[in-house]
Scaffold this motif. Structure first.
Motif, short mmCIF file in Angstrom:
data_model
loop_
_atom_site.label_atom_id
_atom_site.label_comp_id
_atom_site.label_asym_id
_atom_site.label_seq_id
_atom_site.Cartn_x
_atom_site.Cartn_y
_atom_site.Cartn_z
N VAL A 249 8.49 -5.45 0.18
CA VAL A 249 9.64 -5.59 -0.66
C VAL A 249 9.19 -7.17 -1.25
N GLN A 250 8.96 -8.42 -0.86
CA GLN A 250 8.92 -9.60 -1.86
C GLN A 250 7.52 -8.90 -2.99
N GLY A 251 6.81 -8.75 -2.51
CA GLY A 251 5.86 -8.25 -3.40
C GLY A 251 5.82 -7.45 -3.68
N LEU A 252 6.49 -6.16 -4.08
CA LEU A 252 7.17 -5.37 -5.26
C LEU A 252 7.70 -6.24 -6.12
N ASP A 253 8.86 -7.44 -5.39
CA ASP A 253 9.76 -8.20 -6.90
C ASP A 253 8.29 -9.03 -7.51
N MET A 254 6.99 -9.73 -6.64
CA MET A 254 6.66 -10.60 -7.41
C MET A 254 5.78 -10.27 -8.04
N LEU B 105 8.81 0.93 -13.84
CA LEU B 105 8.96 -0.38 -14.14
C LEU B 105 7.38 -0.68 -14.55
N LYS B 106 7.15 -1.57 -13.76
CA LYS B 106 6.16 -1.49 -13.29
C LYS B 106 4.62 -0.97 -13.67
N GLU B 107 4.54 0.13 -13.36
CA GLU B 107 3.31 0.63 -13.47
C GLU B 107 2.23 0.24 -12.72
N LEU B 108 2.19 0.06 -11.64
CA LEU B 108 1.89 -0.45 -10.11
C LEU B 108 0.45 0.17 -9.78
N ASN B 109 -0.17 -0.37 -9.37
CA ASN B 109 -1.66 0.28 -8.29
C ASN B 109 -1.46 0.24 -7.14
N ILE B 110 -1.15 1.14 -6.57
CA ILE B 110 -1.30 0.97 -5.15
C ILE B 110 -2.61 1.09 -4.32
N HIS B 111 -3.01 0.44 -3.38
CA HIS B 111 -4.13 0.95 -2.75
C HIS B 111 -3.70 0.56 -1.35
N GLY B 112 -4.39 1.20 -0.43
CA GLY B 112 -3.88 1.30 1.00
C GLY B 112 -5.87 0.85 1.91
N SER B 113 -4.95 -0.03 2.38
CA SER B 113 -6.66 -0.20 3.19
C SER B 113 -6.72 0.01 4.53
N HIS B 114 -8.21 0.22 4.80
CA HIS B 114 -8.35 1.53 6.51
C HIS B 114 -9.54 1.00 6.76
N LEU B 115 -9.47 0.30 8.01
CA LEU B 115 -10.71 -0.21 8.59
C LEU B 115 -11.84 -1.11 7.47
N SER B 116 -13.28 -0.65 7.77
CA SER B 116 -14.26 -1.88 6.88
C SER B 116 -15.48 -1.04 6.64
N PRO B 117 -15.78 0.19 5.72
CA PRO B 117 -16.24 0.38 5.48
C PRO B 117 -17.64 -0.15 4.66
N TYR B 118 -19.06 -0.09 4.91
CA TYR B 118 -19.81 -0.80 4.65
C TYR B 118 -19.28 -2.34 4.67
N CYS B 119 -19.16 -3.03 4.88
CA CYS B 119 -18.52 -4.56 4.63
C CYS B 119 -18.94 -5.59 6.15
N LEU C 222 2.49 -1.50 9.66
CA LEU C 222 4.03 -2.53 9.43
C LEU C 222 5.23 -1.82 11.12
N ARG C 223 5.61 -3.08 11.17
CA ARG C 223 6.97 -2.90 12.16
C ARG C 223 7.40 -1.47 12.53
N LYS C 224 8.05 -1.42 11.61
CA LYS C 224 9.06 0.00 11.04
C LYS C 224 8.53 1.03 9.84
N PRO C 225 8.86 1.63 9.69
CA PRO C 225 8.87 2.47 8.16
C PRO C 225 9.59 1.23 7.27
N VAL C 226 9.40 1.59 6.13
CA VAL C 226 10.14 0.89 5.26
C VAL C 226 10.16 1.65 3.74
N THR C 227 11.48 1.49 3.63
CA THR C 227 11.86 2.12 1.87
C THR C 227 11.65 0.87 0.91
N VAL C 228 11.33 1.50 -0.10
CA VAL C 228 11.56 0.42 -1.18
C VAL C 228 11.53 1.33 -2.64
N ASP C 229 12.04 0.99 -3.82
CA ASP C 229 12.39 1.41 -5.12
C ASP C 229 11.24 1.96 -6.10
N TRP C 230 10.94 2.65 -5.60
CA TRP C 230 9.89 3.25 -6.41
C TRP C 230 9.47 3.67 -7.84
#
Length: 350
Positions: free
Chosen positions: A255-260, A287-301, A273-281
């Motif tokens: 939530v902090q990140g979406l506000d910041m 409002l901000k047209e954000l790019n939301i990216h997940g990050s999983h493991l470490s391919p080619y890194c 995350l320790r539990k599911p998160v509800t945010v204002d999509w």
């Protein structure tokens, strides 16, 4: 050996012998990860379709952040991986199937059939004196300039590298990394190499923030002492940060990140995350047209992470705070759970 939630036992098991294409390591050092902690407490992990909660497949030896000495090679393994007896080696945490649509596209880290060391029985983990690397694994030789103790940090550092790659940092970006644990510190060191205009790290622990400075942070902020959203707005003429990477595991940090974050910014969600998160999509979309990216493991890194450690780009003596023998694994789990006295906790089976 994991037998179920909070049922981990120190046991004697046979030393595995490598078959064709397999590698046997004598474990030098192995980390305790947040996902290990989550598994220990019985929280659901997600397999296969990514929707069905599951758990580790007991009985299974835990541990996926490891480095070890090559002590036996199955037929063809030395040539395949460029390994010889006595080499220090590491292995990517996922062992892909190499047959699904993702593996065939080169997106092996998203393999729904893959095994991760320490969670599924086909890839027994490294909280043990020996670990067997399956024939389908991704293995790497570690140069002599990297100590075995530091080499166990290659796995988490590679995950940090991938998260920063997902952030697509530009030279004039203001970047905020929330969390100065092992992964967040690795992200700070990696983001520093991208040379953003301003690199900010947030954490509730001042000692960790001091280490974040050593990793390259320009500014560190403690949310318990200052209004971090207000501080970032002041530094950016009210626009907010261009990139926000969440590495705390706390729903409040999302939530902090979406506000910041600024309009058209990039938000990278890394944490377990320790539990599911509800945010204002609406913030993300209209409002901000954000790019939301997940990050999983470490391919080619892994090669990048190995190179970073070889060049001493991280203050490893400050990051790796605890070394415990294998029979004190329960103490290690408690240290990771509290987080107040440790950063990276590792076990040394041998």
């Amino acid at each position: 050996v994991c037998h179920g939630p909070e049922d981990y036992r120190l046991e004697e098991v046979p030393v595995p012998m490598p078959g064709p294409g397999e590698v046997l390591l004598r474990v030098k050092s192995v980390g305790i990860c947040a996902s290990d902690l989550k598994c220990f407490h019985g929280a659901p992990l997600f397999w296969g379709d990514g929707k069905t909660p599951g758990y580790a497949q007991p009985p299974v030896i835990a541990g996926h952040e490891f480095a070890g000495e090559v002590v036996a090679l199955g037929d063809g393994a030395g040539e395949k991986y460029g390994l010889a007896l006595g080499d220090l080696a590491v292995s990517e945490q996922i062992v892909p199937c190499w047959h699904c649509r993702y593996c065939k596209r080169g997106q092996y880290w998203m393999c729904p059939n893959g095994d991760v060391y320490g969670f599924r029985q086909r890839a027994q983990g490294a909280w043990a004196e020996y670990v067997l690397l399956p024939a389908d694994a991704l293995n790497y030789k570690v140069p002599d300039t990297v100590s075995p103790e530091h080499a166990a940090f290659i796995e988490p550092l590679a995950c940090s590298v991938h998260a920063v790659q997902r952030a697509e940092i530009k030279l004039d970006d203001v970047v905020v990394i929330a969390g100065a644990g092992p992964l967040g510190l690795g992200m700070a060191a990696t983001a520093r190499l991208q040379n953003p205009k301003l690199l900010i790290v947030l954490d509730l622990n001042d000692d960790r923030l001091e280490i974040a400075k050593l990793c390259g942070a320009d500014l560190v902020l403690n949310p318990t002492k200052v209004d971090v959203i207000d501080e970032v707005n002041k530094l950016t003429d009210g626009y907010g940060c261009d990139v926000y990477i969440e590495a705390t595991g706390s729903p409040a940090a999302v939530v902090q990140g979406l506000d910041m974050i600024a309009r058209l910014g990039t938000f990278v969600e890394f944490s377990l995350l320790r539990k599911p998160v509800t945010v204002d999509w609406t913030i993300i979309g209209d409002l901000k047209e954000l790019n939301i990216h997940g990050s999983h493991l470490s391919p080619y890194c892994y090669p990048i992470a190995i190179d970073m450690l070889a060049k001493d780009l991280l203050p490893m003596e400050q990051i790796q705070t605890h070394w415990l023998p294998l029979d004190r694994f329960a103490e290690g789990i408690e240290l990771v759970a509290s987080g107040s006295e440790s950063i990276k906790v590792t076990l040394q089976p041998n």
